[in-house]
Design a protein around this motif. Structure first.
Motif, short mmCIF file in Angstrom:
data_model
loop_
_atom_site.label_atom_id
_atom_site.label_comp_id
_atom_site.label_asym_id
_atom_site.label_seq_id
_atom_site.Cartn_x
_atom_site.Cartn_y
_atom_site.Cartn_z
N LYS A 45 49.42 83.02 23.61
CA LYS A 45 49.45 81.74 22.88
C LYS A 45 51.02 80.96 23.20
N VAL A 46 51.89 82.06 23.19
CA VAL A 46 53.41 81.71 23.47
C VAL A 46 53.52 81.03 24.89
N TYR A 47 52.72 81.76 25.72
CA TYR A 47 52.65 81.48 27.20
C TYR A 47 52.18 80.00 27.07
N ASN A 48 50.99 80.05 26.64
CA ASN A 48 50.58 78.71 26.69
C ASN A 48 51.35 77.50 26.20
N ILE A 49 52.07 77.58 25.08
CA ILE A 49 52.93 76.88 24.68
C ILE A 49 54.11 76.49 25.37
N ALA A 50 54.75 77.52 25.91
CA ALA A 50 55.68 77.41 26.83
C ALA A 50 55.19 76.44 28.03
N PHE A 51 54.27 76.90 28.80
CA PHE A 51 53.81 76.01 29.86
C PHE A 51 53.39 74.71 29.47
N GLY A 52 52.80 74.53 28.11
CA GLY A 52 52.77 73.09 27.85
C GLY A 52 54.01 72.38 27.78
N ILE A 53 55.06 72.86 27.28
CA ILE A 53 56.11 72.42 26.83
C ILE A 53 56.60 72.03 28.31
N GLY A 54 56.70 72.84 29.09
CA GLY A 54 57.40 72.73 30.59
C GLY A 54 56.61 71.53 31.19
N THR A 55 55.23 71.46 31.01
CA THR A 55 54.77 70.53 31.79
C THR A 55 55.06 68.95 30.99
N ALA A 56 54.94 68.89 29.63
CA ALA A 56 55.41 67.96 28.74
C ALA A 56 56.66 67.55 29.28
N THR A 57 57.72 68.31 29.55
CA THR A 57 59.19 67.77 29.87
C THR A 57 58.70 66.98 31.37
N ALA A 58 57.95 67.62 32.26
CA ALA A 58 57.74 67.00 33.61
C ALA A 58 57.12 65.41 33.43
N GLY A 59 56.48 65.36 32.16
CA GLY A 59 55.83 64.21 31.95
C GLY A 59 57.01 63.20 31.28
N ILE A 60 57.82 63.69 30.64
CA ILE A 60 59.08 62.61 30.21
C ILE A 60 59.77 62.37 31.54
N ALA A 61 59.96 63.28 32.38
CA ALA A 61 60.65 62.98 33.87
C ALA A 61 59.99 61.72 34.49
#
Lengths: 420, 295
Positions: B193-209
């Protein structure tokens, strides 16, 4: 055994005699009007990476040949019709050579045309030369194609090095027409073979014609930020900026130049990214007043050009392109040569082609005014076309401005560019 | 002198945006110990999402954040959950699972080609948005307004992420997993679940970029590749897994790219960037701001 060999020998002798007689008769037999056809072998990429240009070339040839045949074919050959044979090169040199051999030996074509890809055209010139078959090259830009001392190659379109030549010729004409002097040039180009090749010739031309080069800047096409390059242009204060760009960088440069309010008398670009269909949309108003170089443009002001384009569009659903127009013209140049040759002997056709001076007629819908081959087989009148991007009330469009003989009726180029 | 200041400002602004594009990469690496080769493609997908959001609604480009960042979080979360997790489970005993890298490469190709299929190879830019082409004029100096916004977004995102990992319970769980996944599991943390969240956060920062890029940059199917290569260099330069390092690494690259061309041709600055990259690998393999342990 022995008797058997003898019969064989007799048989062979008889065969040789018969064939020999037939061959000797060949030219002596008067040309029969209905039987004679001119076989034209066309090697073009009909599949593979260049298939779409290959198809344009095929369609343009077909349209021209239909018109020629409908108008009565070749009169001096008793109304002989042109028969088109197509061979697919797949953009591969070895395939092109094999097809050339096949067309000459098996199909017995009288003339070859092709091959669009310079890499294919180049080796095929050697095959055509060996068999003495005239080879008309509508478009293949590599300079070396007509620089081998071959007698049978005839190129209609401008060669590679003429792109830069014409950009400078245009710049000179522009200054004369508007009485505005240009002295400082900036060269900015992508750092691949293409950009560097252009820049080398630009530098030579600039030195010859007495321009001062204030900036000579290659940049990586993959750059994600071009404002440093734009800053250099802004600080160098050139009169005219000359560019070679791929698509993404062309858009980025055009937008960034506008953002930094860089004032220039003119921007001259080299096709590629600036001719990309999405460029005008993505750069929008910032692209206004740019000058771009192309082979051909749909608004070209030549008799018959609009009609030919309309006919082509109705037939094939697309506008004519530079490739298509040169192929179209090539068929009329061939018909003109055949008419004067009055023979199907390749050597006679070659001579007639070499003596070509085609100045008017249905094929002359290109930017330049004549087809006349120099001793290398290059059409010495070939030139490119300059367009200006402008909005005349119907959105941004590409408007032909040079050569002057092809300029859109009623249009005056905007030079120098209004200050931003 | 004025020129130098102008170029340095542009370098810092553009560099911080590079840093922002690389943030997701460093977060995902820090936790999953996996180089996410699909990061550029995720950025590209986000750019399309931001482009269409703004193009269809006519909003201010930064309002698209409301849609793009959560959407990309969900996208990343389920990408990890459905595509990458099974591979992870198969390679449980390996600290840096190589197969996952290959899977992310597959995701990269699929996303790029799918986009090409759906939207074609055209280049798109947002016309008529309130940020496009806006420049701040300070005397002779010109500063790009959209880049200024991008700088603010980068600094805010990086500090937000830092605080999240330091202060919140979930952030601490993520850090614990990144330090030792087995031990974290024993403490009752659901590793996957932590991996999912970390991946989600990483992708969301790509979204902000992506949202910061769209007002002034082109959108096309292979746009991710351009930022991908830069992202790797930035992350290695700054230290894999380090959030501040990614931002500073980005700014260093931005400065080289922006100030460098005033002394040489633009092509050479690329060579300098790669040279620096190699030098850092030789001298300080953990990166300029990397720690020996991951957080």
């Amino acid at each position: 055994m022995k008797a058997r060999t003898r019969t064989n020998l007799w048989f062979q002798l008889a065969l040789v005699l018969t064939l020999g007689t037939l061959m000797a008769w060949g030219p002596a037999v008067p040309v029969q009007a209905q039987d004679v056809v001119v076989k034209v072998g066309n090697i073009i990429p009909l599949s593979g990476p260049s298939a779409s240009v290959g198809l344009q070339g095929k369609q343009a040839r077909e349209m021209a040949v239909e018109e020629i045949n409908a108008a009565g074919g070749i009169q001096s050959l008793g109304g002989a019709k042109l028969v088109m044979l197509y061979a697919d090169s797949e953009s591969k040199p070895e395939k092109g050579v094999a097809e050339a051999e096949r067309l000459i030996n098996t199909e017995k074509v009288h003339v070859l045309t092709g091959c669009w890809n310079s890499a294919v055209t180049y080796p095929v010139t050697a095959v055509a030369e060996r068999y003495g078959i005239p080879f008309i090259v509508p478009v293949s830009v590599a300079d070396k194609i007509t620089e081998q001392g071959f007698k049978n190659v005839f190129r209609i379109a401008a060669k590679d090095s003429w792109w830069t030549r014409d950009q400078f010729a245009f710049l000179k004409d522009l200054q004369e027409e508007f009485g505005t002097k240009v002295s400082k040039l900036a060269f900015v180009y992508e750092n691949g073979d293409w950009g560097k090749g252009f820049a080398e010739q630009w530098k030579k031309l600039a030195a010859e014609q007495g321009y001062e080069v204030v900036l000579d800047e290659p940049y990586p096409s993959t750059a994600t930020d071009l404002s440093p390059v734009v800053q250099k242009i802004r600080r160098a204060r050139p009169d005219v900026l000359m560019l070679v760009s791929n698509a993404a960088d062309a858009i980025l440069l055009t937008n960034t130049l506008a953002e930094y309010k860089v004032n220039l008398k003119a921007v001259i670009t080299s096709g590629g990214g600036h001719a990309d269909p999405s460029f005008l949309k993505a750069a929008g108003e910032n692209a206004r007043y740019l000058f771009d170089i192309v082979e051909w443009e749909t608004d070209i002001n030549k008799p018959g050009a609009q009609e030919a384009n309309a006919k082509y569009k109705a037939k094939y659903g697309q506008n004519l392109t530079g490739e298509a127009v040169d192929a179209y013209l090539a068929m009329y140049v061939l018909a003109d040569a055949l008419e004067r040759a009055g023979s199907l002997d390749p050597a006679k056709i070659r001579e007639a082609l070499a003596a070509t001076n085609y100045r008017s007629g249905p094929g002359m819908i290109v930017g330049y005014d004549a087809v006349e081959f120099d001793e290398t087989g290059q059409n010495e009148h070939a030139s490119l076309v300059m367009v200006q991007i402008n909005d005349l009330g119907q959105g941004l469009e590409r408007i032909t401005v040079w050569p002057k003989g092809a300029r859109r009726a009623g249009y005056t180029p905007v030079f120098p560019m209004p200050a931003r | 002198m004025l020129f130098l200041i102008e170029d340095a400002i542009n370098g810092i602004l553009m560099g911080s945006i590079y840093g922002l594009t690389a943030l997701g990469l460093t977060v995902i690496f820090g936790v999953l110990k996996v180089i996410n080769f699909a990061h550029g493609s995720l950025l590209m997908v986000s750019m399309y999402a931001a482009y269409w959001t703004v193009a269809l609604t006519g909003w201010h480009p930064y309002l698209a954040l409301v849609i793009v960042a959560p959407a990309m979080f969900v996208f990343g979360y389920y990408l990890q959950d459905i595509v990458i997790k099974p591979i992870f489970k198969a390679e449980q005993d390996v600290r840096e699972p190589i197969t996952v890298i290959i899977v992310t490469t597959g995701v990269w190709y699929i996303l790029d080609n799918l986009t090409l299929l759906l939207f074609g190879p055209q280049y798109r830019t947002l016309q008529d948005n309130p940020l496009r082409g806006r420049m701040l004029e300070i005397g002779q100096m010109l500063i790009s307004v959209p880049k200024l916004w991008g700088f603010a977004a980068a600094v805010l995102t990086a500090s937000g992420l830092y605080l999240f990992f330091q202060k919140t319970r979930l952030g601490r769980a993520v850090r614990a997993t990144s330090l030792d996944r087995q031990a974290a599991s024993l403490m009752g943390i659901n590793q996957y679940k932590v991996y999912n969240i970390a991946f989600g956060i990483g992708t969301a920062t790509a979204g902000i970029a992506a949202v910061t890029l769209v007002p002034f940059y082109n959108v096309f199917p292979t746009v991710g590749v351009l930022f991908d290569i830069k992202g790797f260099i930035i992350v290695v330069l700054g230290g894999l897994g380090s959030i501040g390092g990614a931002l500073l690494g980005g700014i260093i690259i931005g400065l080289i790219e922006s100030v460098g061309p005033q002394f040489m041709t633009a092509t050479w600055t690329e060579a300098i960037v790669y040279g620096l990259f190699l030098l850092v690998l030789f001298v300080k393999p953990s990166g300029l701001f990397g720690v020996r342990y991951d957080w």
